[in-house]
Every structure is written in structure tokens, then in C-alpha cells.
Design an enzyme around this catalytic site. Structure first.
Site, short mmCIF file in Angstrom:
data_model
loop_
_atom_site.label_atom_id
_atom_site.label_comp_id
_atom_site.label_asym_id
_atom_site.label_seq_id
_atom_site.Cartn_x
_atom_site.Cartn_y
_atom_site.Cartn_z
N HIS A 62 -3.86 -17.14 -4.73
CA HIS A 62 -4.92 -16.34 -4.05
C HIS A 62 -6.07 -17.22 -3.80
O HIS A 62 -6.85 -16.45 -3.03
CB HIS A 62 -5.12 -14.97 -4.64
CG HIS A 62 -5.95 -15.30 -6.15
ND1 HIS A 62 -5.62 -15.92 -7.27
CD2 HIS A 62 -7.24 -15.02 -6.30
CE1 HIS A 62 -6.40 -16.13 -8.06
NE2 HIS A 62 -7.54 -15.68 -7.74
N ASP A 63 -6.31 -18.40 -4.35
CA ASP A 63 -7.62 -19.24 -4.16
C ASP A 63 -7.37 -20.26 -2.95
O ASP A 63 -8.11 -21.25 -2.61
CB ASP A 63 -8.29 -19.69 -5.24
CG ASP A 63 -8.98 -18.53 -5.98
OD1 ASP A 63 -9.20 -17.30 -5.55
OD2 ASP A 63 -8.86 -18.81 -7.40
N ASP A 75 -9.35 -16.42 -16.47
CA ASP A 75 -9.99 -16.61 -15.21
C ASP A 75 -11.17 -17.72 -15.69
O ASP A 75 -11.96 -17.48 -16.50
CB ASP A 75 -10.74 -15.48 -14.44
CG ASP A 75 -11.34 -15.68 -13.35
OD1 ASP A 75 -10.65 -16.14 -12.33
OD2 ASP A 75 -12.67 -15.71 -13.25
N ASP A 98 -4.17 3.91 2.76
CA ASP A 98 -5.45 3.44 2.95
C ASP A 98 -5.81 2.17 3.30
O ASP A 98 -6.93 1.81 3.54
CB ASP A 98 -6.60 4.01 1.97
CG ASP A 98 -5.99 2.98 0.48
OD1 ASP A 98 -5.07 2.16 0.59
OD2 ASP A 98 -6.68 3.13 -0.71
N ASP A 150 -1.73 -1.26 -3.65
CA ASP A 150 -2.13 -0.38 -5.06
C ASP A 150 -1.11 -0.39 -5.95
O ASP A 150 0.11 -0.96 -5.82
CB ASP A 150 -2.40 0.97 -4.44
CG ASP A 150 -1.40 1.77 -3.46
OD1 ASP A 150 -0.20 1.42 -3.76
OD2 ASP A 150 -1.88 2.18 -2.56
N GLU A 182 -7.36 -21.04 -16.61
CA GLU A 182 -7.72 -21.44 -15.46
C GLU A 182 -8.78 -22.35 -15.69
O GLU A 182 -9.77 -22.04 -16.35
CB GLU A 182 -8.30 -20.53 -14.30
CG GLU A 182 -8.69 -21.07 -12.81
CD GLU A 182 -9.32 -20.25 -12.16
OE1 GLU A 182 -9.32 -20.33 -11.03
OE2 GLU A 182 -10.06 -19.49 -12.64
N ASP A 189 -5.01 -10.49 -15.80
CA ASP A 189 -6.02 -11.33 -15.52
C ASP A 189 -7.00 -10.89 -16.29
O ASP A 189 -7.60 -9.91 -16.56
CB ASP A 189 -6.71 -11.13 -14.03
CG ASP A 189 -6.80 -12.56 -13.60
OD1 ASP A 189 -7.68 -13.34 -14.00
OD2 ASP A 189 -6.16 -12.71 -12.31
N ASP A 221 0.66 -1.36 0.07
CA ASP A 221 -0.21 0.05 0.14
C ASP A 221 0.69 1.14 0.02
O ASP A 221 1.73 1.40 0.84
CB ASP A 221 -0.86 0.00 1.15
CG ASP A 221 -1.70 1.32 1.48
OD1 ASP A 221 -1.88 2.00 0.32
OD2 ASP A 221 -2.26 1.57 2.59
N ASN A 246 -0.39 4.50 -0.12
CA ASN A 246 -0.91 5.67 0.44
C ASN A 246 -1.78 5.78 1.69
O ASN A 246 -2.40 6.49 2.03
CB ASN A 246 -1.86 6.53 -0.69
CG ASN A 246 -3.22 5.39 -1.09
OD1 ASN A 246 -3.07 4.40 -0.47
ND2 ASN A 246 -3.96 5.72 -1.68
C1 NOJ Z 1 -11.22 -17.87 -9.97
C2 NOJ Z 1 -10.53 -16.69 -9.23
O1 NOJ Z 1 -9.18 -16.92 -9.29
C3 NOJ Z 1 -11.16 -16.51 -8.06
O2 NOJ Z 1 -10.49 -15.77 -7.27
C4 NOJ Z 1 -12.63 -16.13 -8.14
O3 NOJ Z 1 -13.31 -15.89 -7.02
C5 NOJ Z 1 -13.36 -16.91 -9.38
N1 NOJ Z 1 -12.68 -17.37 -10.59
C6 NOJ Z 1 -14.39 -16.21 -10.06
O4 NOJ Z 1 -13.85 -15.02 -10.76
#
Ligand code: NOJ
Length: 559
Positions: free
Chosen positions: A328-329, A199, A25, A29, A255, A98, A21, A23
Site C-alpha cells: 500500500h506504500d 509498522d 458509503d 469495510d 517493517e 497491523d 464496500d 454499505n
Molecule cells: C508505514 C506504513 O506502511 C505507511 O502507510 C504509514 O504512512 C507509515 N508507516 C506511518 O505509520
């Protein structure tokens, strides 16, 4: 197999909200990322994959896009984005964006129009259906819980959303939608980006009848049969490739939910004109029981190896693998497959060795290179992820035990990978001067980039070395893969081979010491240790190795 720059690259994934980050908040960013470009260069990665930075109401942290050609206010402006792209290119790195086009946000101008009336020109940009006997058009369950259908009062019809109700699915049957997507992709490519991560791209084609999914009772069920690798998916991707991608020297990774290696070949086969790589989920299910993701089950190394080996051999010479152990998932790999307490450093390095010595392109997820771990927040209120919050409510309503729910979240929740990047032992881990949007993992005082960069024996420096090794030895990138000791429940060992060059990778996946014996039919000459996470005696005999907890060794020799 053709040589390509993206096969020889190492990708680093940035989740901008949690990276840096600038700034105060509390939200990461673009200027924050720019301030860390030298860090990325020092690490040695070649390509940055930026999770969505587009305008979004953030129902799903940017995976719900309301304007594909502008930047989210919290992240900055298009000028900041341009500065980021230039900063990367100046340093010899590339940028992939993405591409989230299975769905948009319900706040996208197309959807705002679409829902206005049945004869609106944008009506067919989305998937609208009449209800059935006062209920949803079918029984499909959304990935985030509940139905995939939302009734829109304005016109009395339902729209389809495979994810949250704020993520309506785009109607790819409509050629105008596809053209909009291609135009938007071209717009970004003309700005000079180097590719896309796509995605849930294998969900965009749906069987048009939208029939009920199989399953007992009145509940909602997974309708994957009607939208995973749907009937027109390859036609669409080939069209996208012809109209857009083939005109640029870029990389693509799609993906793909629920794909087998055989299906993946149809997406990434070198003669197919579709994608370069897919992210598959098979390994990510290795610790799920029959109840699915939240039904956490111990995993077995033999299953792990079987999955990896299947993908390594199926695509060899035909397509290309992507290699990842977290993103991130997913939970943090070190907590899931390693040991995040006693053998934090050793197991972090061991897993990194695997990631960087298989055939394919490695994807590092931010923080992995300093050994970031899962987090255990005491209260559900500290969690931010829509998937976690929906699951918590659903399971509570169904009478599940609170402790058991939290245990599943600790093991599998997506927020494990979304806590702020730990830059230093200073306040808020050096991520922000304000209040972070999600709490920092309390272990930042021990695990942080500053500490990792200062310690020559750290996980960070080990990653640097692995990245360099791939650049020095073609066998690491292109070599064939042969599994050794298929039934061994503790050691993962394999050979890679390219012409006369051989690579032997031996990984002790657990805490107990282990032994490894090289099969007698493998001839070898002049073995040289390329890397290990322990000190190793120079003259050790590779025919028989005694391995310490989580020990990893990589030898190169002539065969
Ligand atoms: C896969 C993404 O990696 C995930 O973070 C997202 O919630 C779903 N697709 C829906 O876009």
C-alpha cells in the site's frame, strides 16, 4: 533451518479502505472483506494481513490510531471483526493485524492527556522538548515533509512526530508505554489472532539527546542516525517477545526502514528471540536517484539481482526473508518492474514467478493477483494520500514544474496501490454502489477479478498454481539459492537446492527475446517443467533456452 508454518505460508495483504464496500458509503469495510473470503480461499492464500482497522481520524488512512482496542466507524464494529476472524479460521486461514506503535494519533486519549500540562501523568507517554532559540528543538525533517516537531501552544513545548503532525511519536523509554503496548497486543492475541505486522518498528528507540542531523543550510534533514535501529531497539523487541509473543504460536513481520541484511539478522536471527521476518526497503530504492523517492531513475536488472541475492544469501540458514514487490506504500509492481500494456499478462506472471520461488514468505498485495496497475489521475485533487499532497505542495512552492511533479507521482505515488480493488467490469468496478473515496482505475473494464477468474489462462489462475506448487515442493520454500549469470542485464536465473532436489528458475525480465545457457558444471537429471507463462515444448533442452518476451520457466530436477 527449522520448519515453521509461517515459512510455508503465502500472505495476502488487505488495505481495507479499498478492498470491498458493503454499505455503499464508498469506503471498504469489514463486512466487505467477509463477503470476499471465498475468493481468498479460492486463490489459496494462508494468511491475511489486515492493514489498520482501528479507530482513527484517518490523517494517514488508519496509521494514526486513536483507540487501539476498537474498530474505525467506517469499517464496522468489533462484532464484525470477530466475524471476520471466525470466517477466516473456519476456512483454515489465519489473520495478522497491523501493530502501529511508533506513534499514535494526536486524538488518542493518551495524547489528549499528555498535551494538557507538563506534569500530567501521561506527559511522558510522548516526546516533548523545549524549542531552541525560538525554533524547533532540532532540524529533523519528517517523512511527510516539514519539521518532525510541532509546537503545542498549551504548554509552549514541542512534540516529536516522525510522520504527520497528527502522528505523535510514543516515548518507548517510558516503561509504562511499553507495558500498555504489551497489554494491548495480549488483548488481541487472546482474541485468537495469528500474529502482527509491525509498522516502522525499527524507529521506536531514539537516541535521547535528539541532536541535529547532518546537512547543509537551514532546511530540515533526515535524522535517521538518531532513530533508525536506535540504541535500545533489540532490548525492546526481546522484552516484547519474552512478555508477549513467546506465549503464542504466531508470526511477526517488522517493517524496517533502512536496514542492511546484517542488521536484519539481529532482528530475525532464529536465536535472537525478536521477530520472524522484516520488510526491508532496499529493492524499493532501485529506481530512486540521489534526490530520493521522487527522483525517479531507470532501474537495472543487475542491481535488482544484486539486492535480491544479497538478502537471499545473508539470511540463508540464519533467519527468514519476506518477499514482496509492492504494497500500500508502493507503486504497482506490474507497472514498475513489468509491462502494463503489451505484455500485461506475461509480465504479471513473470514477476509472480519470482515472488513465489525465492526463499522466504511471499506477500501478495490486493489486486496484484489480477494484474492491477498504476493509475494516472489528471488532477492533483483526485489524489488523497497525505504524502503525495504534502510533496506536491512542497515541490510547487519550491518552483518545480507541474508536469515533472505529476510524472513522479504517476511513477511513485502511494495512491497507485490504493485505488479500489477491481472486482468486475460493472459500475465502480463492483467495489461500491456509492461514490468511492478515491477514483477507480479506469482500466477496470479490462482488468478485474471476474474476468480473471473466468479466464483459465489469467494471472489469477497462475497465482493459484504458484501457491499450490509451494505446498507440493519443499525445495521452493526451504532450498538454498544460487544466482546464475550475475552480469546478465536481461535474464534473472537462479537455482534452488534442497538435498538432491533442484529448482531452476529462468526469467526474461524484458520485451526482447533472450537466451539462457545453463553453466556446464551443473549436472541434472530428469528435468520437469513445473510452471511457465507460455506453452513450452515437452522435450525442450534446459541446457539452452530461447526465451520469449517476459517468459518465465521453472524446472525441477535431480542434481
Ligand atoms: C508505514 C506504513 O506502511 C505507511 O502507510 C504509514 O504512512 C507509515 N508507516 C506511518 O505509520
Amino acid at each position: 533451518m527449522q520448519k515453521q508454518w509461517w515459512k510455508e505460508s503465502v500472505v495476502y495483504q488487505i488495505y481495507p479502505r479499498s478492498f470491498m464496500d458493503s454499505n455503499g458509503d464508498g469506503i471498504g469495510d469489514l463486512q466487505g472483506i467477509i463477503s470476499k473470503l471465498d475468493y481468498l480461499k479460492t486463490l489459496g492464500v494462508d494468511v491475511i494481513w489486515l492493514c489498520p482497522v482501528y479507530k482513527s481520524p484517518n490523517d494517514d488512512n488508519g496509521y494514526d490510531i486513536s483507540d487501539y482496542q476498537d474498530i474505525m466507524d467506517e469499517f464496522g464494529t468489533l462484532d464484525d471483526w470477530q466475524m471476520l476472524l471466525d470466517g477466516l479460521h473456519d476456512r483454515g486461514m489465519k489473520l495478522i493485524m497491523d501493530l502501529v506503535v511508533n506513534h499514535s494519533s494526536d486524538e488518542h486519549a493518551w495524547f489528549i492527556e499528555s498535551r494538557k500540562s507538563k506534569d500530567n501523568p501521561y506527559r511522558d507517554y510522548y516526546i516533548w522538548r523545549q524549542g531552541k532559540e525560538g525554533k524547533e528543538p532540532n532540524n529533523w525533517g519528517s517523512f511527510f515533509g516539514g519539521s518532525t516537531w510541532e509546537l503545542d501552544e498549551q504548554t509552549g513545548e514541542y512534540y516529536l512526530h516522525l510522520f504527520s503532525r497528527k502522528q505523535p511519536d510514543l516515548n518507548w523509554e517510558n516503561p509504562k508505554v511499553r507495558q500498555e503496548v504489551y497489554d494491548m497486543m495480549t488483548w488481541w492475541l487472546e482474541k485468537g489472532i495469528d500474529g502482527f505486522r509491525m509498522d516502522v518498528i525499527n524507529l521506536v528507540s531514539k537516541v535521547q539527546e535528539l541532536a541535529d542531523a547532518e546537512g547543509d543550510g537551514d532546511g530540515y534533514h533526515f535524522g535517521g542516525k538518531y532513530f533508525v535501529n536506535g540504541p535500545r531497539i533489540h532490548e525492546y523487541l526481546q522484552e516484547m517477545n519474552r512478555n508477549v509473543l513467546s506465549k503464542y504460536d504466531v508470526m511477526t513481520v517488522g517493517e524496517c526502514i533502512d536496514v542492511t541484511p546484517e542488521e536484519a539478522e539481529r532482528f530475525v536471527g532464529e536465536d535472537r528471540g525478536e521477530l520472524n521476518m522484516v520488510f526491508h526497503f532496499e529493492l524499493m530504492g532501485v529506481d530512486s536517484g540521489p534526490g530520493g523517492k521522487w527522483d525517479v531513475t531507470p532501474w537495472k536488472l543487475t542491481d535488482f539481482k544484486k539486492i535480491m541475492t544479497k538478502w537471499q544469501t545473508a539470511l540463508n540458514g540464519k533467519g527468514w526473508n519476506s518477499l514482496y514487490l509492492n504494497n500500500h506504500d508502493q507503486p504497482r509492481m506490474l507497472s514498475r518492474f513489468g509491462n502494463d500494456t503489451t505484455y500485461h499478462k506475461e509480465s504479471g506472471k513473470m514477476l509472480a514467478t519470482l515472488l513465489h520461488t525465492l526463499q522466504g514468505t511471499p506477500y501478495i498485495y490486493q489486486g496484484e493477483e489480477i494484474g492491477m496497475t498504476n493509475v494516472q489521475f489528471s488532477s492533483i485533487d483526485q489524489y488523497k494520500d497525505i504524502e503525495i499532497l504534502n510533496m506536491y505542495k512542497e515541490y510547487k512552492d519550491a518552483g518545480h514544474d507541474e508536469q515533472a511533479i505529476m510524472k513522479s507521482i504517476y511513477a511513485k505515488g502511494r495512491d497507485n496501490g490504493r485505488t479500489p480493488m477491481q472486482w468486475s467490469a460493472g459500475p465502480k468496478a463492483g467495489f461500491t454502489t456509492g461514490t468511492p473515496w478515491i477514483s477507480v482505475n479506469p482500466n477496470y473494464t479490462r482488468i478485474n477479478a471476474e474476468q480473471s477468474m473466468a479466464d483459465p489462462d489469467s494471472i489469477f489462475h497462475y497465482y493459484k498454481r504458484l501457491i499450490q506448487l509451494r505446498k507440493q515442493h519443499d525445495v521452493i520454500v526451504y532450498g538454498d539459492y544460487i544466482l546464475l549469470g550475475e552480469e546478465d542485464e536481461q535474464v534473472y536465473a537462479y537455482l534452488r537446492s534442497l538435498k538432491n532436489d533442484r529448482l531452476l528458475v529462468v526469467l526474461n525480465f524484458f520485451e526482447a527475446p533472450a537466451e539462457f545457457t545453463l553453466p556446464p558444471d551443473i549436472s541434472y537429471a530428469d528435468p520437469k517443467l513445473l510452471i511457465s507463462n507460455y506453452d513450452v515444448e515437452a522435450d525442450s533442452d534446459i541446457r539452452h533456452l530461447e526465451l520469449r518476451p517476459y517468459e518465465a520457466r521453472v524446472y525441477k530436477f535431480q542434481g
